[in-house]
Design a protein around this motif. Structure first.
Motif, PDB file in Angstrom:
ATOM      1  N   LYS A  66      -4.394  -3.582  -9.677  1.00 14.63           N
ATOM      2  CA  LYS A  66      -2.725  -3.245  -9.611  1.00 14.63           C
ATOM      3  C   LYS A  66      -1.942  -4.264  -8.515  1.00 14.63           C
ATOM      4  O   LYS A  66      -1.012  -3.829  -7.943  1.00 14.63           O
ATOM      5  N   TYR A  79       1.965  -3.006 -17.309  1.00 13.74           N
ATOM      6  CA  TYR A  79       0.425  -2.837 -16.855  1.00 13.74           C
ATOM      7  C   TYR A  79       0.565  -1.327 -16.159  1.00 13.74           C
ATOM      8  O   TYR A  79      -0.500  -0.870 -15.781  1.00 13.74           O
ATOM      9  N   ALA A  80       1.697  -0.695 -15.888  1.00 15.76           N
ATOM     10  CA  ALA A  80       1.597   0.455 -14.967  1.00 15.76           C
ATOM     11  C   ALA A  80       0.580   1.551 -15.416  1.00 15.76           C
ATOM     12  O   ALA A  80       0.317   2.361 -14.552  1.00 15.76           O
ATOM     13  N   ASN A  81       0.438   1.621 -16.783  1.00 13.75           N
ATOM     14  CA  ASN A  81      -0.405   2.855 -17.105  1.00 13.75           C
ATOM     15  C   ASN A  81      -1.808   2.112 -17.494  1.00 13.75           C
ATOM     16  O   ASN A  81      -2.545   3.093 -18.321  1.00 13.75           O
ATOM     17  N   THR A  82      -2.062   1.060 -17.197  1.00 16.60           N
ATOM     18  CA  THR A  82      -3.401   0.792 -17.214  1.00 16.60           C
ATOM     19  C   THR A  82      -4.294   1.008 -16.376  1.00 16.60           C
ATOM     20  O   THR A  82      -3.887   0.492 -15.182  1.00 16.60           O
ATOM     21  N   ASP A  83      -5.516   1.479 -16.679  1.00 21.10           N
ATOM     22  CA  ASP A  83      -6.324   1.869 -15.676  1.00 21.10           C
ATOM     23  C   ASP A  83      -7.280   0.772 -15.219  1.00 21.10           C
ATOM     24  O   ASP A  83      -7.725   0.526 -14.153  1.00 21.10           O
ATOM     25  N   THR A 112      -6.275   3.285 -20.629  1.00 24.75           N
ATOM     26  CA  THR A 112      -5.012   3.711 -19.835  1.00 24.75           C
ATOM     27  C   THR A 112      -5.295   4.794 -18.915  1.00 24.75           C
ATOM     28  O   THR A 112      -6.284   5.323 -18.938  1.00 24.75           O
ATOM     29  N   THR A 113      -4.371   5.061 -18.188  1.00 33.12           N
ATOM     30  CA  THR A 113      -4.404   6.452 -16.979  1.00 33.12           C
ATOM     31  C   THR A 113      -4.495   7.533 -17.616  1.00 33.12           C
ATOM     32  O   THR A 113      -5.167   8.360 -17.013  1.00 33.12           O
ATOM     33  N   SER A 114      -4.227   7.781 -19.024  1.00 33.57           N
ATOM     34  CA  SER A 114      -4.596   8.941 -19.896  1.00 33.57           C
ATOM     35  C   SER A 114      -5.754   8.735 -20.489  1.00 33.57           C
ATOM     36  O   SER A 114      -5.966   9.830 -21.417  1.00 33.57           O
TER      37      SER A 114
END
Length: 160
Positions: free
Chosen positions: A45, A71-75, A105-107
């Motif tokens: 991040k 990229y905010a929701n990319t884990d 993703t973060t989900s």
């Protein structure tokens, strides 16, 4: 001996670099190393560092805020590299690097992409005044593919 030689230098052994969040890579010694460093910065991040790997980031990939938000929701990102190709032109070496990547993703959903990055290195010997311009990414084109796709079979044509 595994060391790069000749006009088509590509560093050996970079395919096994650890780009995970558990490591830090900032290496522009070759095209795979540079892209691995980009992915590592995204995994950590560190969006400002990621943005620095692009030669003209306002042109490609575009405005920083939009880039970081993308990229905010990319884990995490993992990568598979094809064989880089290089060619010289007017004091620069250009590399085309086929890349397959899986983004989680973060989900906890997975997305798979295949494409190509183009990188440029102005020959270091002719860079006589600061700032030095290291190997950097000038463009990239990717398409999303089915998560079950055989990435290795898609890489040979990813830069065409």
């Amino acid at each position: 001996n595994g060391l790069p030689t000749g006009p088509n230098m590509v560093a050996a052994g970079a395919e096994s670099m650890d780009i995970s969040k558990n490591n830090f890579i900032d290496n522009r010694s070759g095209p795979i190393e540079t892209i691995s460093s980009l992915f590592n910065s995204l995994n950590l991040k560190q969006f400002s560092r990621a943005y620095s790997y692009f030669e003209s980031p306002q042109t490609f990939p575009g405005a920083f805020d939009a880039y970081a938000a993308g990229y905010a929701n990319t884990d995490s990102i993992s990568a598979t590299f094809g064989t880089p190709q290089s060619e010289g032109a007017a004091g620069s070496t250009y590399y085309k690097v086929p890349v397959g990547m899986k983004a989680t993703t973060t989900s906890n959903t997975t997305q798979t992409f295949v494409g190509c990055y183009t990188l440029r290195l102005a020959q270091p010997g002719i860079q006589t005044a600061p700032p030095f311009h290291p190997l950097s990414i000038v463009s990239g084109a990717f398409k999303q593919v089915d998560n079950s796709a055989d990435i290795n079979s898609l890489l040979p044509t990813a830069c065409q």
